[in-house]
Motif scaffolding. Sequence first.
Motif, PDB file in Angstrom:
ATOM      1  N   VAL A 109      20.799  -8.573  11.640  1.00 26.68           N
ATOM      2  CA  VAL A 109      19.378  -8.995  12.405  1.00 26.68           C
ATOM      3  C   VAL A 109      18.551  -7.913  11.438  1.00 26.68           C
ATOM      4  CG1 VAL A 109      17.875  -8.729  14.075  1.00 26.68           C
ATOM      5  CG2 VAL A 109      18.654 -10.350  14.351  1.00 26.68           C
ATOM      6  N   PHE A 110      17.733  -8.428  10.490  1.00 27.83           N
ATOM      7  CA  PHE A 110      16.222  -7.234  10.079  1.00 27.83           C
ATOM      8  C   PHE A 110      15.602  -7.070  10.851  1.00 27.83           C
ATOM      9  CE2 PHE A 110      18.530  -6.799   5.660  1.00 27.83           C
ATOM     10  CZ  PHE A 110      19.089  -8.199   5.759  1.00 27.83           C
ATOM     11  N   VAL A 111      15.145  -5.779  11.313  1.00 20.50           N
ATOM     12  CA  VAL A 111      13.984  -5.580  12.528  1.00 20.50           C
ATOM     13  C   VAL A 111      13.330  -4.594  11.155  1.00 20.50           C
ATOM     14  CG1 VAL A 111      13.045  -3.804  13.854  1.00 20.50           C
ATOM     15  CG2 VAL A 111      14.588  -4.992  14.298  1.00 20.50           C
ATOM     16  N   ASP A 112      11.633  -4.827  11.417  1.00 15.36           N
ATOM     17  CA  ASP A 112      10.479  -4.768   9.821  1.00 15.36           C
ATOM     18  C   ASP A 112       9.483  -4.258  10.814  1.00 15.36           C
ATOM     19  OD1 ASP A 112       9.208  -2.999   8.288  1.00 15.36           O
ATOM     20  OD2 ASP A 112       8.430  -5.614   7.377  1.00 15.36           O
ATOM     21  N   VAL A 113       9.489  -2.504  11.432  1.00 14.90           N
ATOM     22  CA  VAL A 113       8.390  -1.977  12.092  1.00 14.90           C
ATOM     23  C   VAL A 113       7.224  -1.989  11.150  1.00 14.90           C
ATOM     24  CG1 VAL A 113       7.286  -0.426  13.642  1.00 14.90           C
ATOM     25  CG2 VAL A 113       9.954  -1.127  13.857  1.00 14.90           C
ATOM     26  N   GLN A 114       6.011  -2.976  10.697  1.00 14.67           N
ATOM     27  CA  GLN A 114       5.011  -3.087   9.771  1.00 14.67           C
ATOM     28  C   GLN A 114       4.243  -1.884  10.052  1.00 14.67           C
ATOM     29  OE1 GLN A 114       4.017  -6.851   8.532  1.00 14.67           O
ATOM     30  NE2 GLN A 114       4.919  -6.581  10.444  1.00 14.67           N
ATOM     31  N   ARG A 115       4.077  -0.679   9.221  1.00 14.39           N
ATOM     32  CA  ARG A 115       3.118  -0.573   8.469  1.00 14.39           C
ATOM     33  C   ARG A 115       2.313  -0.189   7.800  1.00 14.39           C
ATOM     34  NH1 ARG A 115       6.569   5.173   6.611  1.00 14.39           N
ATOM     35  NH2 ARG A 115       5.906   4.754   4.290  1.00 14.39           N
ATOM     36  N   ALA A 116       0.927   0.394   7.572  1.00 14.16           N
ATOM     37  CA  ALA A 116       0.074  -0.006   6.329  1.00 14.16           C
ATOM     38  C   ALA A 116       1.125   0.226   5.020  1.00 14.16           C
ATOM     39  CB  ALA A 116      -1.443   0.331   7.056  1.00 14.16           C
ATOM     40  N   GLY A 117       0.403  -1.108   3.719  1.00 11.91           N
ATOM     41  CA  GLY A 117       1.399   0.038   2.380  1.00 11.91           C
ATOM     42  C   GLY A 117      -0.026  -0.641   1.358  1.00 11.91           C
ATOM     43  N   PRO A 118       0.295  -0.763   0.377  1.00 13.79           N
ATOM     44  CA  PRO A 118       1.438  -0.944  -0.032  1.00 13.79           C
ATOM     45  C   PRO A 118       2.748   0.519  -0.705  1.00 13.79           C
ATOM     46  CG  PRO A 118      -0.378  -1.283  -1.854  1.00 13.79           C
ATOM     47  CD  PRO A 118      -0.947  -1.056  -0.917  1.00 13.79           C
ATOM     48  N   SER A 119       3.050   0.468  -0.709  1.00  9.74           N
ATOM     49  CA  SER A 119       3.685   1.793  -1.014  1.00  9.74           C
ATOM     50  C   SER A 119       4.008   2.350  -0.058  1.00  9.74           C
ATOM     51  CB  SER A 119       3.085   2.720  -1.924  1.00  9.74           C
ATOM     52  OG  SER A 119       4.434   3.688  -2.239  1.00  9.74           O
ATOM     53  N   THR A 120       4.209   3.948   0.179  1.00 13.60           N
ATOM     54  CA  THR A 120       3.733   4.695   1.555  1.00 13.60           C
ATOM     55  C   THR A 120       2.409   4.755   2.164  1.00 13.60           C
ATOM     56  OG1 THR A 120       5.011   6.929  -0.447  1.00 13.60           O
ATOM     57  CG2 THR A 120       4.384   7.122   2.255  1.00 13.60           C
ATOM     58  N   GLY A 121       0.747   4.214   1.885  1.00 10.89           N
ATOM     59  CA  GLY A 121       0.283   3.581   2.677  1.00 10.89           C
ATOM     60  C   GLY A 121      -0.011   4.611   3.766  1.00 10.89           C
ATOM     61  N   LEU A 122       0.238   3.691   4.850  1.00  3.73           N
ATOM     62  CA  LEU A 122      -0.370   4.973   5.802  1.00  3.73           C
ATOM     63  C   LEU A 122       1.202   4.566   6.801  1.00  3.73           C
ATOM     64  CD1 LEU A 122      -3.934   3.086   6.957  1.00  3.73           C
ATOM     65  CD2 LEU A 122      -2.981   5.207   5.966  1.00  3.73           C
ATOM     66  N   PRO A 123       1.881   5.774   6.489  1.00  6.61           N
ATOM     67  CA  PRO A 123       3.051   5.953   7.093  1.00  6.61           C
ATOM     68  C   PRO A 123       3.181   5.451   9.125  1.00  6.61           C
ATOM     69  CG  PRO A 123       3.341   7.136   5.702  1.00  6.61           C
ATOM     70  CD  PRO A 123       1.796   6.707   5.867  1.00  6.61           C
ATOM     71  N   THR A 124       1.925   6.175   9.253  1.00  7.30           N
ATOM     72  CA  THR A 124       2.263   6.214  11.131  1.00  7.30           C
ATOM     73  C   THR A 124       1.482   5.369  11.667  1.00  7.30           C
ATOM     74  OG1 THR A 124       0.512   7.992  11.059  1.00  7.30           O
ATOM     75  CG2 THR A 124       2.342   8.474  11.225  1.00  7.30           C
ATOM     76  N   MET A 125       0.710   4.487  10.845  1.00  7.20           N
ATOM     77  CA  MET A 125      -0.423   3.484  11.496  1.00  7.20           C
ATOM     78  C   MET A 125       0.098   1.892  10.955  1.00  7.20           C
ATOM     79  SD  MET A 125      -3.323   5.911   9.589  1.00  7.20           S
ATOM     80  CE  MET A 125      -3.743   6.678  10.230  1.00  7.20           C
TER      81      MET A 125
END
Lengths: 387, 314
Positions: A109-125
């Motif tokens: 299982v791969f868990v992806d807690v999505q944040r805004a990108g591309p790249s580093t984007g908005l890491p906490t959002m």
Amino acid sequence: MHADPTGVLAGAHFMDGDHACSEGAMAAGCRFVAGYPITPSTEVVERIAERFPYIGGIFIQMEDEIASSIAIQGAAWGGIKAMTVTSGPGFSLMMEHIGLAAITETPCVFVDVQRAGPSTGLPTMPAQGDMMQARWGSHGDYEIIALSPNSPQECFDLTIQAFNLSEKYRVPVLFMMDECVGHMIERVVIPPAEEIEIVERRMYGGPKEGYQPFEAGRDLVPLMVKAGDGYRIHVTGLTHDERGYPNMSVGAQAKLVQRLVDKIRLHADEIVQFQEHDVDDADVVVVTYGITSRTAIPAIEQARAKGMKVGHLRLVVVWPFPEKRIRALADRVKAFVVPEINLGQMVYEVERCAAGKSKVILVPHGGGTVHQPKDIYTAIEKSLRGK
Amino acid sequence: MAEELYDIEVAVPENPIESFLRMDRMPHIWCPGCGIGTTVNCFARALETSGLDLDKVAIVSGIGCTGRVAGYVRLDSFHTTHGRAIPFASGLKLANPSLKVVVYSGDGDLTAIGGNHFIHAARRNLDMTVILINNFIYGMTGGQVAPTTPIGASASTAPHGSFEEAFNLPFLAESCGAVYVARWTAYHVRHLTKAIKEALLKKGFSFVEILAPCPTLYSRRNKLGDGLDQMVYYKNSSEIKNGAETKSVALDLQGKIIVGKFVDKERPTYIDAMNEHFRKRLGDRYIPSDENKEPNPCLERKSRSAASAGRASF
């Protein structure tokens, strides 16, 4: 089969989605987690690191996401259930190993807690920008299963389901959370172990002579063995035959890849899961997933209060996509409205299935917050205007 | 009548290592004069004399010519992705510590794309044996420059010669924490067999570097002759210096080769350190993973401590 009570923290809790995901994994029987810190997913592994020594699990913080995403596959072949956890940039690094898990039919299982990108984007959002990457991110043809929870409770419940699907179909399952769901704190009820259904790995126990580790029966899913069982298996990321031996022929490629794809596509009806509300009389159906399934509700209610016939279809399993259902709806609804925290991803699937029979209106959002319900409302209103 | 001459049955003795090989996969892909097969022979003989239960030995390879070893050895064998044999092996070993896990791969795979994993597995002292075939070049892809290519040697992506400092791999391994470090060549089959056996039986991260000829892409391009010429070079230019300081064993183009056992020391393995640490910190509330249990009376209390664990920590 019921869950092992060792990993089940039964009771009512107040916890965030990340922690609930950890608890779901432990209840599902996951006993190996490899991860690398990345916001907003880190709380998942932090809780695992805290809890695992008490329940017989091994957590290792690897040197990067590439290592994490293959260490779990080593652990799976070592005989235990395994998971890794990440977010956008780390998810990008893991793509090659989603392909490895697909071709070697390694449950994980791969868990992806999505944040805004591309790249580093908005890491906490938040964002929902990895949905197509989840489906197509690794090279070549394969199928995966992806789920999209919309609450901490579902982070618990659906993580268990993710493990169950992974074991049943021997396929990597992607658990597509987002920052909002991951960091949202709500009541989470963890049932007692005997009420949690667990799918255990189907192991081969027959004679060693003539054993072919990648020979599948009618369900297209081969039985598994683990390293150390004496079967002396060979597992390779190369195109291989039923023995697991590399085979560089067009025929072997066609046979293997077709089965990898078919074992999911032909079981899509069993795997697909969605929720519907007020769809039967609807002129327009709002198609959502993840946190957007909750931000859409005020918009839908407001529209219905004004007499618009609006229904709601929420994807729980995102991949495989519920093609049949969207096609059937497209025959009779005027429009689909698809809010996503991206500039258009799952909307392409809706368009494909609508096939020009009904309008499809995207409500895009670049990420960083959730939608304003009024934007979704406006799109609903617009969808009912004109033809 | 003439055909009868060829009907005479000649008793061909079975090669003693055939039982270690997947003979149904022969012939292998390696070129004439390649040193990898010789090292596999040494590996098989080392396994044979090690006393290890071969059902409990797993081999993991990455990608490349040496990466194909896993496919030819009749063990539980895993041919993974480029550079990632070590993290796969880490997960395998942690999930199932009763296995002896061997990583068998090439210099480019393990120290370029996989270099980060190499240093961290050595740092953690994960219990595995890493056998690295150093042929100074990327063979499978056609002779590109590697982190091990000596200065001055030519490669397809360094057609004017390499000018980058090459890795001194025993020094790298020791400085990262490997507990066993040896270097031999494909010429030194007896020493090599003994070294692999020692490495297999060593607890912790053991590392054996093996210099091996790549006649097709390294020595031919550099006008160093064929595989046999490279063997002659290894024979004439090697000096056995057991216990040599690893910082003094760097290689250069056709220069002297210091071989021997350089490091053999004790350090707690990752699993031992983890178990000891958690037992000290958590007492009998610590539950080692199923495969990781030692006969220990506190384990009888598994269900009770598990039930209390959640309450105690949350």
